[in-house]
Design a protein around this motif. Structure first.
Motif, PDB file in Angstrom:
ATOM      1  N   GLY A 172       0.804  -1.225   0.000  1.00  0.00           N
ATOM      2  CA  GLY A 172       0.000   0.000   0.000  1.00  0.00           C
ATOM      3  C   GLY A 172       0.827   1.260   0.000  1.00  0.00           C
ATOM      4  N   SER A 173       1.656   1.443  -1.012  1.00  0.00           N
ATOM      5  CA  SER A 173       2.505   2.635  -1.068  1.00  0.00           C
ATOM      6  C   SER A 173       1.701   3.866  -1.487  1.00  0.00           C
ATOM      7  N   LEU A 174       1.330   3.945  -2.764  1.00  0.00           N
ATOM      8  CA  LEU A 174       0.606   5.075  -3.343  1.00  0.00           C
ATOM      9  C   LEU A 174       1.403   6.371  -3.231  1.00  0.00           C
ATOM     10  N   ASN A 175       2.655   6.271  -2.813  1.00  0.00           N
ATOM     11  CA  ASN A 175       3.464   7.453  -2.517  1.00  0.00           C
ATOM     12  C   ASN A 175       4.939   7.069  -2.582  1.00  0.00           C
ATOM     13  N   PRO A 176       5.688   7.567  -3.582  1.00  0.00           N
ATOM     14  CA  PRO A 176       7.105   7.217  -3.690  1.00  0.00           C
ATOM     15  C   PRO A 176       7.911   7.564  -2.446  1.00  0.00           C
ATOM     16  N   ALA A 177       7.588   8.673  -1.800  1.00  0.00           N
ATOM     17  CA  ALA A 177       8.320   9.076  -0.600  1.00  0.00           C
ATOM     18  C   ALA A 177       8.080   8.092   0.535  1.00  0.00           C
ATOM     19  N   ARG A 178       6.867   7.544   0.610  1.00  0.00           N
ATOM     20  CA  ARG A 178       6.541   6.573   1.651  1.00  0.00           C
ATOM     21  C   ARG A 178       7.365   5.299   1.492  1.00  0.00           C
ATOM     22  N   SER A 179       7.597   4.860   0.248  1.00  0.00           N
ATOM     23  CA  SER A 179       8.368   3.638   0.009  1.00  0.00           C
ATOM     24  C   SER A 179       9.867   3.874   0.130  1.00  0.00           C
ATOM     25  N   LEU A 180      10.315   5.047  -0.267  1.00  0.00           N
ATOM     26  CA  LEU A 180      11.747   5.336  -0.261  1.00  0.00           C
ATOM     27  C   LEU A 180      12.317   5.367   1.151  1.00  0.00           C
ATOM     28  N   GLY A 181      11.603   6.001   2.087  1.00  0.00           N
ATOM     29  CA  GLY A 181      12.125   6.147   3.449  1.00  0.00           C
ATOM     30  C   GLY A 181      12.481   4.821   4.100  1.00  0.00           C
ATOM     31  N   PRO A 182      11.533   3.879   4.235  1.00  0.00           N
ATOM     32  CA  PRO A 182      11.866   2.586   4.842  1.00  0.00           C
ATOM     33  C   PRO A 182      12.933   1.812   4.068  1.00  0.00           C
ATOM     34  N   ALA A 183      12.934   1.913   2.737  1.00  0.00           N
ATOM     35  CA  ALA A 183      13.937   1.201   1.940  1.00  0.00           C
ATOM     36  C   ALA A 183      15.336   1.708   2.266  1.00  0.00           C
ATOM     37  N   VAL A 184      15.473   3.024   2.435  1.00  0.00           N
ATOM     38  CA  VAL A 184      16.771   3.598   2.780  1.00  0.00           C
ATOM     39  C   VAL A 184      17.178   3.190   4.190  1.00  0.00           C
ATOM     40  N   MET A 185      16.229   3.247   5.140  1.00  0.00           N
ATOM     41  CA  MET A 185      16.543   2.887   6.518  1.00  0.00           C
ATOM     42  C   MET A 185      16.961   1.419   6.630  1.00  0.00           C
ATOM     43  N   ASN A 186      16.286   0.554   5.885  1.00  0.00           N
ATOM     44  CA  ASN A 186      16.598  -0.878   5.933  1.00  0.00           C
ATOM     45  C   ASN A 186      17.697  -1.277   4.956  1.00  0.00           C
ATOM     46  N   ARG A 187      18.118  -0.323   4.121  1.00  0.00           N
ATOM     47  CA  ARG A 187      19.149  -0.577   3.107  1.00  0.00           C
ATOM     48  C   ARG A 187      18.792  -1.787   2.239  1.00  0.00           C
ATOM     49  N   LYS A 188      17.539  -1.797   1.809  1.00  0.00           N
ATOM     50  CA  LYS A 188      17.079  -2.923   1.003  1.00  0.00           C
ATOM     51  C   LYS A 188      16.132  -2.422  -0.074  1.00  0.00           C
ATOM     52  N   PHE A 189      16.520  -2.624  -1.338  1.00  0.00           N
ATOM     53  CA  PHE A 189      15.710  -2.209  -2.478  1.00  0.00           C
ATOM     54  C   PHE A 189      15.435  -3.431  -3.352  1.00  0.00           C
ATOM     55  N   PRO A 190      14.229  -3.978  -3.303  1.00  0.00           N
ATOM     56  CA  PRO A 190      13.931  -5.145  -4.156  1.00  0.00           C
ATOM     57  C   PRO A 190      14.005  -4.776  -5.633  1.00  0.00           C
ATOM     58  N   GLY A 191      14.157  -5.777  -6.467  1.00  0.00           N
ATOM     59  CA  GLY A 191      14.310  -5.527  -7.894  1.00  0.00           C
ATOM     60  C   GLY A 191      13.106  -4.863  -8.531  1.00  0.00           C
TER      61      GLY A 191
END
Length: 261
Positions: A172-191
């Motif tokens: 349930g992103s609907l918001n690039p900023a919402r997805s980017l923050g946790p991905a950066v904190m967890n240092r994990k970007f799925p393909g």
């Protein structure tokens, strides 16, 4: 603040082994409707509250996808749109960092595909959910009427509905900023992380295009609860003189009808 409360609440809900809202079966977490309801509610309520707070300050814009729609329809200038985009990305990172720092353990708030959804399905879920949210914002907040003052409630409810549908499949992103923050904190970007950018952008353009189509066919000529007694929809952008002129015109018609009788 919106993302702080939303991501923090999501992290609580997804800690299945330690949270009263979680569910563990045979040593592993499984789908739990309580989790989904909790996440959708925390996001919807947080968005409604913060839109209400910041509506008169920045327009209550926390989402680059919504900002794009505002630029497309001419609601804000491209320069302001770029500045808001930068602020929203920074806000997403800051909100995730605060949620990560204030809650123990890792931040369980990343957006990932689930429920067997394919990348294509995840993409289009994000497209249509974002379109729903953005269109709600355009039709209840941009279009001024008697109910505009409670637009944040409608926006929050719309987001709640979209989250109830999409959290299980895409996070349930609907918001690039919402997805980017946790991905950066967890240092994990799925393909497939790109769907959380492309999906909301396409959804925003879809909603903006539909909104402009409605304006083109003058949808506001339809009578409804936000119309004056003479059947003309309220337009708050009109100045006070224009409103007074309309009132005087209605009074004059009433006087003429009374005189005729």
């Amino acid at each position: 603040m919106f993302l702080l409360f939303s991501l923090g609440g999501t992290s609580v809900a997804l800690q299945a082994a330690n949270s009263v809202t979680g569910l563990v079966k045979d040593g592993s977490s499984v789908t739990n409707s309580d989790n989904l309801l909790y996440i959708a509610l925390i996001f919807g309520a947080s968005l409604a509250a913060n839109v209400w707070c910041f509506f008169r300050i920045s327009g209550g814009l926390f989402n680059p996808a919504v900002t794009l729609a505002f630029v497309v329809i001419g609601g804000i200038t491209p320069i302001r749109g770029v500045l808001l985009f930068i602020a929203q990305i920074a806000g997403g990172l800051a909100g995730a960092a605060l949620a990560d720092g204030l809650t123990p353990g890792p931040l369980f708030a990343a957006t990932t595909l689930g429920g067997g959804a394919s990348i294509a399905q995840g993409l289009f879920i994000e497209v249509f959910m974002t379109a729903m949210l953005v269109f709600t914002i355009l039709i209840v907040a941009v279009e001024k009427n008697k109910a505009t003052f409670i637009a944040p409630v409608a926006i929050g409810l719309s987001f709640f509905i979209c989250e109830m549908f999409s959290v299980y499949y895409t996070g349930g992103s609907l918001n690039p900023a919402r997805s980017l923050g946790p991905a950066v904190m967890n240092r994990k970007f799925p393909g497939y992380f790109w769907i959380y950018w492309v999906g909301p952008i396409l959804g925003s353009l879809l909603a903006a295009g539909f909104y402009k189509l409605l304006k083109l066919v003058r949808y506001e000529t339809n009578l409804g609860p936000d119309c004056d007694g003479d059947g003309v929809t309220y337009e708050y952008e009109n100045d006070m003189r224009a409103r007074l002129n309309r009132i005087e015109g209605l009074l004059s018609q009433q006087v003429k009808q009374t005189s005729a009788v």
